[in-house]
Motif scaffolding. Structure first.
Motif, PDB file in Angstrom:
ATOM      1  N   GLU B  96      11.279  28.625 -41.396  1.00  0.00           N
ATOM      2  CA  GLU B  96      12.214  28.279 -40.323  1.00  0.00           C
ATOM      3  C   GLU B  96      12.262  26.767 -40.140  1.00  0.00           C
ATOM      4  OE1 GLU B  96       9.718  30.722 -37.838  1.00  0.00           O
ATOM      5  OE2 GLU B  96      11.425  31.920 -37.211  1.00  0.00           O
ATOM      6  N   PRO B  97      13.327  26.275 -39.522  1.00  0.00           N
ATOM      7  CA  PRO B  97      13.368  24.832 -39.254  1.00  0.00           C
ATOM      8  C   PRO B  97      12.337  24.476 -38.175  1.00  0.00           C
ATOM      9  CG  PRO B  97      15.218  25.944 -38.192  1.00  0.00           C
ATOM     10  CD  PRO B  97      14.523  26.979 -39.017  1.00  0.00           C
ATOM     11  N   LEU B  98      11.961  23.206 -38.108  1.00  0.00           N
ATOM     12  CA  LEU B  98      11.019  22.750 -37.096  1.00  0.00           C
ATOM     13  C   LEU B  98      11.581  22.997 -35.699  1.00  0.00           C
ATOM     14  CD1 LEU B  98       9.812  19.314 -38.550  1.00  0.00           C
ATOM     15  CD2 LEU B  98       8.712  21.549 -38.757  1.00  0.00           C
ATOM     16  N   ASP B  99      10.687  23.089 -34.728  1.00  0.00           N
ATOM     17  CA  ASP B  99      11.088  23.283 -33.331  1.00  0.00           C
ATOM     18  C   ASP B  99      11.386  21.938 -32.668  1.00  0.00           C
ATOM     19  OD1 ASP B  99      10.794  26.050 -33.223  1.00  0.00           O
ATOM     20  OD2 ASP B  99       8.632  25.889 -32.912  1.00  0.00           O
ATOM     21  N   ASN B 100      11.949  22.041 -31.480  1.00  0.00           N
ATOM     22  CA  ASN B 100      12.078  20.859 -30.637  1.00  0.00           C
ATOM     23  C   ASN B 100      13.217  19.923 -31.049  1.00  0.00           C
ATOM     24  OD1 ASN B 100      10.790  20.278 -28.326  1.00  0.00           O
ATOM     25  ND2 ASN B 100       8.968  19.375 -29.241  1.00  0.00           N
ATOM     26  N   MET B 101      13.907  20.281 -32.126  1.00  0.00           N
ATOM     27  CA  MET B 101      15.018  19.446 -32.594  1.00  0.00           C
ATOM     28  C   MET B 101      16.190  20.368 -32.929  1.00  0.00           C
ATOM     29  SD  MET B 101      12.698  16.971 -34.978  1.00  0.00           S
ATOM     30  CE  MET B 101      11.365  18.151 -35.091  1.00  0.00           C
ATOM     31  N   GLU B 102      17.374  19.802 -32.852  1.00  0.00           N
ATOM     32  CA  GLU B 102      18.552  20.617 -33.160  1.00  0.00           C
ATOM     33  C   GLU B 102      18.675  20.883 -34.653  1.00  0.00           C
ATOM     34  OE1 GLU B 102      22.578  19.680 -31.644  1.00  0.00           O
ATOM     35  OE2 GLU B 102      21.434  19.174 -29.815  1.00  0.00           O
ATOM     36  N   VAL B 103      19.154  22.068 -34.979  1.00  0.00           N
ATOM     37  CA  VAL B 103      19.324  22.396 -36.399  1.00  0.00           C
ATOM     38  C   VAL B 103      20.667  21.857 -36.877  1.00  0.00           C
ATOM     39  CG1 VAL B 103      19.579  24.277 -38.057  1.00  0.00           C
ATOM     40  CG2 VAL B 103      17.880  24.450 -36.225  1.00  0.00           C
ATOM     41  N   ILE B 104      20.620  21.106 -37.977  1.00  0.00           N
ATOM     42  CA  ILE B 104      21.866  20.620 -38.579  1.00  0.00           C
ATOM     43  C   ILE B 104      22.414  21.724 -39.492  1.00  0.00           C
ATOM     44  CG2 ILE B 104      22.899  18.934 -40.147  1.00  0.00           C
ATOM     45  CD1 ILE B 104      20.796  16.909 -39.113  1.00  0.00           C
ATOM     46  N   ARG B 105      21.533  22.228 -40.327  1.00  0.00           N
ATOM     47  CA  ARG B 105      21.886  23.392 -41.153  1.00  0.00           C
ATOM     48  C   ARG B 105      20.603  23.984 -41.741  1.00  0.00           C
ATOM     49  NH1 ARG B 105      26.289  23.141 -45.892  1.00  0.00           N
ATOM     50  NH2 ARG B 105      25.129  24.707 -47.057  1.00  0.00           N
ATOM     51  N   ASP B 106      20.500  25.310 -41.699  1.00  0.00           N
ATOM     52  CA  ASP B 106      19.361  26.045 -42.252  1.00  0.00           C
ATOM     53  C   ASP B 106      18.021  25.404 -41.864  1.00  0.00           C
ATOM     54  OD1 ASP B 106      21.203  27.778 -43.316  1.00  0.00           O
ATOM     55  OD2 ASP B 106      21.226  26.835 -45.286  1.00  0.00           O
ATOM     56  N   LEU B 107      17.332  24.798 -42.849  1.00  0.00           N
ATOM     57  CA  LEU B 107      15.991  24.270 -42.567  1.00  0.00           C
ATOM     58  C   LEU B 107      16.015  22.781 -42.224  1.00  0.00           C
ATOM     59  CD1 LEU B 107      14.069  26.161 -45.412  1.00  0.00           C
ATOM     60  CD2 LEU B 107      14.283  26.807 -43.005  1.00  0.00           C
ATOM     61  N   ILE B 108      17.200  22.235 -42.075  1.00  0.00           N
ATOM     62  CA  ILE B 108      17.321  20.790 -41.801  1.00  0.00           C
ATOM     63  C   ILE B 108      17.541  20.563 -40.300  1.00  0.00           C
ATOM     64  CG2 ILE B 108      18.663  18.709 -42.246  1.00  0.00           C
ATOM     65  CD1 ILE B 108      19.336  19.876 -44.988  1.00  0.00           C
ATOM     66  N   VAL B 109      16.678  19.748 -39.722  1.00  0.00           N
ATOM     67  CA  VAL B 109      16.825  19.457 -38.289  1.00  0.00           C
ATOM     68  C   VAL B 109      17.246  18.002 -38.096  1.00  0.00           C
ATOM     69  CG1 VAL B 109      15.166  21.185 -37.487  1.00  0.00           C
ATOM     70  CG2 VAL B 109      14.368  18.880 -38.079  1.00  0.00           C
ATOM     71  N   ASP B 110      17.732  17.738 -36.897  1.00  0.00           N
ATOM     72  CA  ASP B 110      18.181  16.388 -36.557  1.00  0.00           C
ATOM     73  C   ASP B 110      16.997  15.575 -36.028  1.00  0.00           C
ATOM     74  OD1 ASP B 110      19.381  14.121 -35.683  1.00  0.00           O
ATOM     75  OD2 ASP B 110      20.927  15.122 -34.474  1.00  0.00           O
ATOM     76  N   TRP B 111      16.628  14.542 -36.773  1.00  0.00           N
ATOM     77  CA  TRP B 111      15.462  13.736 -36.420  1.00  0.00           C
ATOM     78  C   TRP B 111      15.775  12.602 -35.430  1.00  0.00           C
ATOM     79  CZ3 TRP B 111      13.592  13.270 -42.168  1.00  0.00           C
ATOM     80  CH2 TRP B 111      12.708  14.324 -42.441  1.00  0.00           C
TER      81      TRP B 111
END
Lengths: 286, 321
Positions: B96-111
């Motif tokens: 799963e994508p990391l928590d606490n950040m918005e998902v950009i797509r699939d497993l990629i989150v917005d840093w």
């Protein structure tokens, strides 16, 4: 069984008196000789590190050195934060000769020396190592049949793995093993490894209460009859602050929270009063 | 060679077209030693070209490929599939994508959020003109014992695993964040820095006392940085520079005083010492219950045996450089 040094910690000596009572009752029942050293000091709960790191290390190296001086190879504690602080001291000093020399220089003021010979363990680790599940099961007189118990670990029981190392911090099973050995059922939930917020209680009481409230809610949602924890600080939040914590998450119910030795004691057939169950703030009916 | 069939349960989500996240399963025969990242690449190449994940160095140094593996943040390139399966006693690995950040797509989150916090906290060297020469003809020497104070905090690779796991960050938007505050500490003890200890004021403003010491950041860090330790030291610096009149600092000093007085924590005086009268009022109902249950000790504690040896140790420790 060999004699071990007993480090109860401030909570068990004070606001969690029932933990002290239940631990000594269980040890007696199982024939474990816990020797409490009257010279042991408070570990500082990690906050001494915030005064000065060497102070934290020196105070705890003193505790370790005292146990060594009295000839003990093992220190057993019933507080997860004490466990982490003492083990962290050992971990840092055993891995850094320069630091150990520095801290021993401080200890020499009191005529003490830390040699690195003593081990620090949680009481329930000790039980699992010495008796194992089978050994414990054999001693059960009053199987806790049908009781659904939520295993709540508490951060410092398992994290960081590098320092604690008894079981994988991502999937520990020690509590589940003990609960089953006592004849009870495990009612586990997704917050069993989450934080109760105790260590931020003073700077951020609301946040601390929300975390505890969420944990209580999780236990309730999986149908647990009670929660058990090996950490008296988690116990303080889950039991003594239960009403306040539930209010913080808009809930109102009551769920008993037992110190792990209280739960073990019940299964061993020790009478509830000796286990201090009357001292729990949230009522325990047994 | 050891091989096992593993089911990868991957959380998929494209906010531009999916109404909500969903899980997709892929079965692979995984040989011993295969990493999560290698598995992801095989899945992408063979079954699902639209699967999105970040990766670059494949050597646990760029910090790009952090994802949640069975609920815990890890570097996909450093994590072996079969070891994880063993640890959780399962043939299913959930990614799963990391928590606490918005998902950009699939497993990629917005840093952006955690990384812009680094800028807000000014976690870069502000050269002290008294220490750092103005021209490149001279150098500033940092000696090993000086570096030792913050060396491990320079190992952070900004993978945001700790931020994903951080209890305080999940609770409080304004909390500075684990790797961010640890980096702040790193500059607070760098002799070349102009702000040095004053940086603790930034930590204070970004609520460093909200850290719950859950040790998750220390546990998940793939580089063993242990951000929490930096945060504790930054708190210590804040007390040193005089930020003493707050519950966090007062709580620390209450412990210190208790140990000097008796060697054990004086729980009864803790609310007063930490929060003054407010502490007593807020905790009065609980205090009364404690008294009724016979759990409150006398406000004056009997000193532990050999208390004088503790006092000697504490005093000597405070004098050590």
């Amino acid at each position: 069984m060999e004699k071990v040094a007993f480090y109860p910690g401030c909570a068990a000596k004070g606001a969690s008196k029932e933990l002290y009572e239940s631990t000594t009752a269980v040890a007696e029942e199982l024939g474990i000789e816990l020797v409490e050293l009257p010279q042991f000091s408070c570990c500082g709960a990690g906050v001494l590190e915030e005064v000065k790191e060497v102070l934290d290390l020196a105070v705890n190296a003193r505790n370790l050195a005292l146990a060594e001086r009295e000839g003990f190879k093992r220190i057993v504690t019933v507080c997860s934060t004490c466990l982490l602080v003492l083990r962290r001291t050992k971990y840092l000093l055993d891995g850094d000769d320069e630091l150990r020399e520095k801290v021993n220089g401080v200890l020499s003021e009191a005529g003490l020396e830390y040699k690195g010979e003593v081990e620090v363990e949680h009481f329930h680790w000790f039980l699992l190592k010495e008796l194992g599940e089978e050994g414990l099961r054999e001693r059960v007189k009053n199987p806790l049949k049908g009781l659904k118990v939520y295993p709540y670990y508490g951060c410092h029981t398992v994290r960081p793995y590098q320092v604690l190392g008894f079981e994988p911090s991502e999937n520990p099973q020690s509590l589940e093993r003990i609960i089953r050995a006592l004849g009870a059922e495990v009612a586990s939930g997704e917050r069993r490894l989450e934080c109760c917020g105790f260590h931020a209680f003073w700077p951020n009481p609301r946040g601390s209460m929300v975390l505890t409230g969420l944990n209580l809610k999780d236990a309730r949602s999986v149908g647990a009859d009670c929660i058990t924890t090996p950490c008296p600080l988690c116990h303080m939040n889950l039991d003594a602050n239960q009403k306040r914590a539930l209010r913080a998450v808009g809930e109102d119910f009551s769920i008993p929270v037992l110190h792990l030795p209280q739960l073990i004691g019940l299964a061993l057939g020790i009478e509830p009063r000796r286990l201090g169950l009357h001292r729990n703030i949230t009522p325990v009916n047994c | 060679m050891e091989k096992r069939e593993i089911t990868f349960r991957i959380r998929r989500f494209n906010p531009k077209k999916d109404p909500r996240p969903y899980y997709q399963e892929f079965k692979l025969t995984v040989p011993k030693g295969m990493t999560i990242l290698e598995a992801l690449q095989v899945i992408k190449d063979r079954f699902e070209p639209s699967l999105a994940f970040r990766a670059f160095c494949r050597s646990a140094i760029c910090g790009s490929c952090s994802v949640k593996v069975n609920g815990f943040p890890k570097l996909a390139c450093k994590t072996q599939v079969l070891i994880e399966a063993e640890k959780f006693g399962t043939d299913t690995i959930t990614l799963e994508p990391l928590d606490n950040m918005e998902v950009i797509r699939d497993l990629i989150v917005d840093w952006d959020r955690p990384l812009s916090r680094l800028k807000e906290l000014k976690t870069y060297l502000i050269p002290d003109p008294k220490v750092v020469p103005q021209s490149l003809d001279e150098e500033t020497r940092v000696y090993p014992e000086e570096l030792k104070k913050y060396d491990r905090f320079t190992d952070c690779i900004l993978c945001t695993s700790c931020f994903s796991a951080c209890t305080a960050s999940q609770m409080e938007e304004e909390y500075g964040g684990p790797f961010q505050l640890a980096r702040l500490y790193r500059f607070a003890v760098d002799k070349r820095d102009a702000l040095k200890g004053e940086r603790a004021k930034i930590g204070y403003a970004y609520r460093m006392w909200d850290c719950v010491r859950c040790e998750k950041c220390a546990d998940v860090c793939p580089k063993s940085v242990g951000p929490v330790d930096g945060i504790m030291r930054l708190r210590g610096i804040s007390i040193e520079i005089g930020l003493k009149d707050n519950p966090g600092a007062r709580h620390v000093l209450a412990f210190y005083k208790s140990l000097l007085e008796s060697g054990m924590l004086n729980e009864v005086l803790l609310p007063l010492r930490t929060k003054g009268l407010k502490g007593i009022i807020e905790n009065l109902p609980l205090g009364l219950k404690m008294i009724l249950k016979g759990k409150a000790h006398s406000p004056i504690l009997k000193p532990i045996a050999e208390h004088e040896s503790l006092v000697k140790v504490m005093k000597a420790a405070m004098e050590v450089e």
